[in-house]
Design an enzyme around this catalytic site. Structure first.
Site, PDB file in Angstrom:
ATOM      1  N   SER A 132       3.237   0.663  -6.660  1.00  0.00           N
ATOM      2  CA  SER A 132       3.161  -0.233  -5.502  1.00  0.00           C
ATOM      3  C   SER A 132       4.265   0.067  -4.505  1.00  0.00           C
ATOM      4  O   SER A 132       4.067  -0.040  -3.297  1.00  0.00           O
ATOM      5  CB  SER A 132       3.284  -1.690  -5.967  1.00  0.00           C
ATOM      6  N   GLU A 363      -5.096   0.995  -3.733  1.00  0.00           N
ATOM      7  CA  GLU A 363      -5.105   0.534  -2.336  1.00  0.00           C
ATOM      8  C   GLU A 363      -4.402  -0.805  -2.157  1.00  0.00           C
ATOM      9  O   GLU A 363      -4.822  -1.633  -1.348  1.00  0.00           O
ATOM     10  CB  GLU A 363      -6.542   0.402  -1.813  1.00  0.00           C
ATOM     11  N   GLU A 367      -1.775  -8.508  -6.206  1.00  0.00           N
ATOM     12  CA  GLU A 367      -0.484  -9.199  -5.998  1.00  0.00           C
ATOM     13  C   GLU A 367       0.177  -8.708  -4.713  1.00  0.00           C
ATOM     14  O   GLU A 367       0.677  -9.514  -3.907  1.00  0.00           O
ATOM     15  CB  GLU A 367       0.457  -8.963  -7.197  1.00  0.00           C
TER      16      GLU A 367
END
Ligand SMILES: Cc1cc2nc3c(=O)[nH]c(=O)nc-3n(C[C@H](O)[C@H](O)[C@H](O)COP(=O)(O)OP(=O)(O)OC[C@H]3O[C@@H](n4cnc5c(N)ncnc54)[C@H](O)[C@@H]3O)c2cc1C
Length: 379
Positions: A132, A363, A367
């Site tokens: 992320s 993508e 969260e």
């Protein structure tokens, strides 16, 4: 407000549905079992203008928009998610990055042949220490004369085993954090670049997702994509619209899962009547369809906003979170409605269930996207 598709969009939807039924759906179960990607699909889609739908005509595209691409990805996703993931990573990640950020020479060398299906692209951001957090990468690109020298490794790089080029991020200035990352187009046959065998995953089996290792890979300066050190903002801009397409992709899986359950509920007889005649089953199917309609309108609305140059970051994130979570929930419910027959490997229900979850991860995880939505709400 006009909620109707144009005649062209309706025709596109019907044509892609027929194409997917003819060229993709018959391969879905077999390729799920053999883990082999049907690479010939790229040329077939290119011949019909499908790879280039949302790209400029100057490079062989169709000058369409996000709504056109969303309509197409819903149909593809319903036929085979694992096959669609390869098309997605080529069109929505690799080619979109080049179309948005690339210079004329890069567009001629990679975008135009990519839209013709002659070159296949992959996109690599994720690394062992950077998921992320796309700024946490450790792959380095050091200037050496008229080239950059890349060292490091990208994980979970879909299409890399079948790709001709990989668009990837690398650190060009280690003193500047996220402001020191650049993007590069690396030819797959560059000396020092190796690709692992595909990683075994729960679902999306036909998609070829692997590790890419760079050992002193020389990348010519002209393959730096966009200005040096602008990789992170450029990636965020290039991929904002991708969330809309990921939502449409999930919508396709949700629709296929729902349809398998609806047909099964009508046909399956227990206690002398079809199970659909039990109100609890009928209501569940009613709720499933309601969720699909909600996901569809969030997705189409976000696409419409993006296509009309209006702010769409919040709406695209909402569409992606809602549609991917709806698909995961529906796939579980569809499996349950089909009892043991949904659980056997011959049934598509188990495949929808296995394929859908990664769309909540790639993508932008749910969260991370909720963080984006909250930020847009001033939180
Ligand atoms: C089949 C498959 C194909 C893929 N293809 C590609 C590809 O082609 N190219 C590519 O670059 N990558 C690809 N990926 C990788 C994918 O993009 C990453 O998995 C994704 O970005 C999430 O990173 P991560 O898995 O490292 O999870 P992490 O970032 O480690 O997150 C783990 C969990 O922590 C949560 N979390 C993390 N940070 C926060 C936060 N700030 N607030 C709240 N929760 C947080 C996440 O939401 C998640 O639930 C692929 C992955 C798979 C499984």
């Amino acid at each position: 407000m006009d909620f109707a598709l144009t005649a062209e969009q309706s025709a596109l939807q019907s044509a892609v549905r027929a194409f997917a039924a003819r060229e993709i759906a018959p391969l879905a179960a077999e390729r799920d079992a053999t883990n082999v990607y049907p690479v010939e699909l790229f040329k077939k889609m290119a011949a019909l203008g499908y790879l280039g739908l949302k790209f400029p005509a100057a490079y062989g595209g169709g000058d369409g928009g996000n709504l056109d691409a969303a309509l197409m990805f819903e149909e593809l996703g319903a036929a085979s998610a694992g096959i669609t993931l390869g098309v997605y990573c080529h069109v929505i990640l690799a080619l979109t990055a080049i179309a948005r950020i690339g210079d004329e020479a890069q567009k001629q060398r990679y975008l135009a042949p990519g839209l013709r299906g002659e070159k296949i692209g992959a996109f690599g951001s994720t690394e062992a220490g950077a998921g992320s957090d796309i700024t946490a990468i450790s792959t380095r690109a050091a200037r050496d004369g008229d080239a950059y020298v890349l060292n490091g490794a990208k994980l979970f790089c879909t299409n890399s085993p079948i790709a001709d080029f990989i668009v990837c991020s690398a650190v060009t200035d280690a003193t500047r954090g996220g402001g020191g990352i650049s993007l590069f187009i690396v030819d797959r046959d560059a000396p020092g670049l190796t690709v692992s065998p595909p990683i075994k995953t729960l679902g999306m089996h036909p998609a070829q997702t692997a590790e890419v290792v760079f050992e002193n890979v020389r990348v010519p300066m002209e393959n730096c994509l966009g200005p040096e050190n602008r990789g992170v903002p450029n990636m965020l801009t290039a991929f904002a619209e991708g969330r809309i397409i990921a939502a449409a992709f999930a919508l396709g899986i949700a629709r296929a899962a729902f349809e398998s359950a609806r047909q099964y509920a009508l046909a399956r007889v227990q206690f002398g009547q079809s199970i659909a005649q039990n109100q609890v089953i009928a209501h569940r199917l009613a709720d499933m369809d309601t969720r699909i309609q909600a996901a569809r309108w969030l997705t189409y609305h976000a696409a419409w906003l993006a296509d009309h140059a209006r702010p769409f970051v919040k709406e695209a994130s909402q569409a992606k979170v809602f549609a991917t979570e709806a698909a995961a929930k529906l796939a579980t419910q569809a499996l349950h409605i089909q009892g043991a027959y949904g659980y056997v490997m011959e049934a598509p229900a188990q495949r929808y269930y296995r394929d859908t979850h990664v769309l909540e991860i790639g993508e932008g995880t749910s969260e991370i996207l909720r963080n984006v939505i909250a930020k847009q709400l001033g939180l």
